[in-house]
Design a protein around this motif. Structure first.
Motif, short mmCIF file in Angstrom:
data_model
loop_
_atom_site.label_atom_id
_atom_site.label_comp_id
_atom_site.label_asym_id
_atom_site.label_seq_id
_atom_site.Cartn_x
_atom_site.Cartn_y
_atom_site.Cartn_z
N GLU A 143 0.87 -1.18 0.00
CA GLU A 143 0.00 0.00 0.00
C GLU A 143 0.90 1.22 0.00
O GLU A 143 1.65 1.44 0.96
N LEU A 144 0.81 2.03 -1.05
CA LEU A 144 1.71 3.17 -1.21
C LEU A 144 0.97 4.50 -1.20
O LEU A 144 1.51 5.51 -1.60
N GLY A 145 -0.28 4.48 -0.72
CA GLY A 145 -1.06 5.71 -0.62
C GLY A 145 -2.53 5.45 -0.89
O GLY A 145 -2.93 4.34 -1.26
N GLY A 146 -3.35 6.48 -0.66
CA GLY A 146 -4.77 6.39 -0.94
C GLY A 146 -5.53 5.45 -0.02
O GLY A 146 -6.58 4.93 -0.40
N THR A 147 -5.04 5.23 1.20
CA THR A 147 -5.68 4.27 2.10
C THR A 147 -6.90 4.85 2.80
O THR A 147 -7.76 4.10 3.27
N GLY A 148 -6.97 6.17 2.95
CA GLY A 148 -8.05 6.78 3.73
C GLY A 148 -7.88 6.62 5.22
O GLY A 148 -8.79 6.97 5.99
N ARG A 149 -6.72 6.11 5.67
CA ARG A 149 -6.47 5.92 7.10
C ARG A 149 -5.61 7.05 7.64
O ARG A 149 -4.70 7.54 6.96
N THR A 150 -5.88 7.42 8.89
CA THR A 150 -4.96 8.32 9.58
C THR A 150 -3.82 7.49 10.19
O THR A 150 -3.91 6.27 10.30
N HIS A 151 -2.76 8.17 10.56
CA HIS A 151 -1.67 7.51 11.29
C HIS A 151 -1.41 8.30 12.57
O HIS A 151 -2.20 9.17 12.94
N ASP A 152 -0.34 8.00 13.26
CA ASP A 152 -0.03 8.64 14.53
C ASP A 152 0.47 10.07 14.29
O ASP A 152 1.62 10.28 13.90
N TRP A 153 -0.41 11.03 14.54
CA TRP A 153 -0.03 12.43 14.30
C TRP A 153 1.04 12.91 15.27
O TRP A 153 1.71 13.90 15.00
N GLY A 154 1.19 12.24 16.40
CA GLY A 154 2.26 12.60 17.32
C GLY A 154 3.62 12.41 16.67
O GLY A 154 4.52 13.25 16.80
N ILE A 155 3.77 11.29 15.93
CA ILE A 155 5.02 11.06 15.20
C ILE A 155 5.16 12.09 14.09
O ILE A 155 6.25 12.64 13.86
N SER A 156 4.06 12.38 13.40
CA SER A 156 4.10 13.37 12.31
C SER A 156 4.52 14.74 12.83
O SER A 156 5.30 15.45 12.17
N ALA A 157 4.02 15.13 13.99
CA ALA A 157 4.39 16.43 14.57
C ALA A 157 5.88 16.48 14.87
O ALA A 157 6.55 17.50 14.60
N ARG A 158 6.42 15.41 15.40
CA ARG A 158 7.86 15.35 15.68
C ARG A 158 8.65 15.39 14.37
O ARG A 158 9.71 16.02 14.29
#
Length: 225
Positions: A143-158
Motif C-alpha cells: 500500500e503506497l497511498g490512498g488508504t483513507g487511514r490516519t496515522h499517529d499524528w504525534g510522530i508526524s508532529a515530531r
C-alpha cells in the motif's frame, strides 16, 4: 502561515478545474500502483499536466524505484514535481537530482512507527519536501497511498519539527478532523484524496467544506501565534 492544499487522485481536466476552483495549490496525478485508488494512464497524466495553469503544481505519483526509470516517467508525463511513493535507495535519489535538477522531488514517508523519524537525515539532502502517509509498503500487497487511514499524528508532529524541508500531511483527512490535524502537526501542506470523493468522483461540496475548514483553522492558529 497558509496551509497548502494538494488534491490527489485527479482523474481528468474536469476534476482539475474543480480542484483549482476550490483553491488547490497542487494536483496529484497517480500512475500505475500495486494497489489504491486514482490510477490513470500516463497519457492522461501528461494531458492534465500540460493543461494545468501556473502557479498550480502537478505531482506525478510514481512507483518506480530507480533514477533512470523515474526520469523516464517524468519525461513521458512532464509534471512540475515528482512524488516518489516508495522508500528508495539514497543513491538513486542522488542520481535523480543529478539527472533532473529542475524537477522538484517529494519523498513519501509511510508512518508506521518512530522509525520514520530516522529517515529524515538520510533523505532530506536529496528532496525538496516530504509527504507523510499511512501506507504499508511491506505488506503482501504493498500500500503506497490512498488508504483513507490516519496515522499517529504525534510522530508526524515530531517529524515536522525535525525536518529541514517542508512536510505535507496525508492520510484520512476530512472536514471533521483537519483542524485537529493542523493544530497538532503544523504541516506545510495537506494531501487529500478519498475523503473528498463520493463514489470515486471528486465531490465539490466535500472539497468546499474541507478547504473552508482549513482556512478557518489557519486563521485561528495565526491568531494564537
Amino acid at each position: 502561515m497558509r496551509t497548502r492544499i494538494k488534491i490527489c487522485c485527479v482523474a481528468s481536466i474536469d476534476e482539475a478545474q474543480l480542484a483549482i476552483a476550490a483553491g488547490a495549490d497542487a494536483l496529484g496525478l497517480v500512475a500505475a500502483m500495486p494497489s489504491g485508488p486514482g490510477v490513470i494512464p500516463d497519457a492522461r497524466i501528461a494531458q492534465i499536466a500540460a493543461w494545468t495553469p501556473p502557479p498550480v503544481s502537478t505531482f506525478l505519483l510514481t512507483a518506480e524505484t530507480t533514477a533512470a526509470r523515474i526520469a523516464g516517467h517524468i519525461a513521458a508525463t512532464q509534471p512540475t514535481t515528482v512524488q516518489i511513493v516508495s522508500h528508495i535507495d539514497l543513491h538513486e535519489l542522488a542520481e535523480l537530482a543529478r539527472l533532473l535538477p529542475h524537477v522538484k522531488r517529494v519523498q513519501v514517508i509511510h508512518v508506521e512507527g518512530d522509525d520514520a523519524l530516522g529517515l529524515i537525515p538520510a533523505y532530506a539532502p536529496h528532496v525538496h519536501a516530504f509527504l507523510l502517509d499511512s501506507g504499508r509498503p511491506c505488506g503482501a500487497v504493498p500500500e503506497l497511498g490512498g488508504t483513507g487511514r490516519t496515522h499517529d499524528w504525534g510522530i508526524s508532529a515530531r517529524f515536522v519539527r525535525a525536518s529541514p524541508v517542508p512536510v505535507f500531511l496525508a492520510g484520512g483527512l476530512d472536514a471533521g478532523n483537519i483542524a485537529a490535524a493542523l493544530r497538532q502537526v503544523r504541516p506545510y501542506g495537506i494531501d487529500l484524496c478519498s475523503r473528498v470523493r463520493t463514489d470515486g468522483h471528486l465531490d465539490i461540496m466535500k472539497l468546499a467544506l474541507l478547504t473552508s475548514a482549513v482556512r478557518e483553522a489557519d486563521a485561528l492558529l495565526y491568531a494564537e501565534g
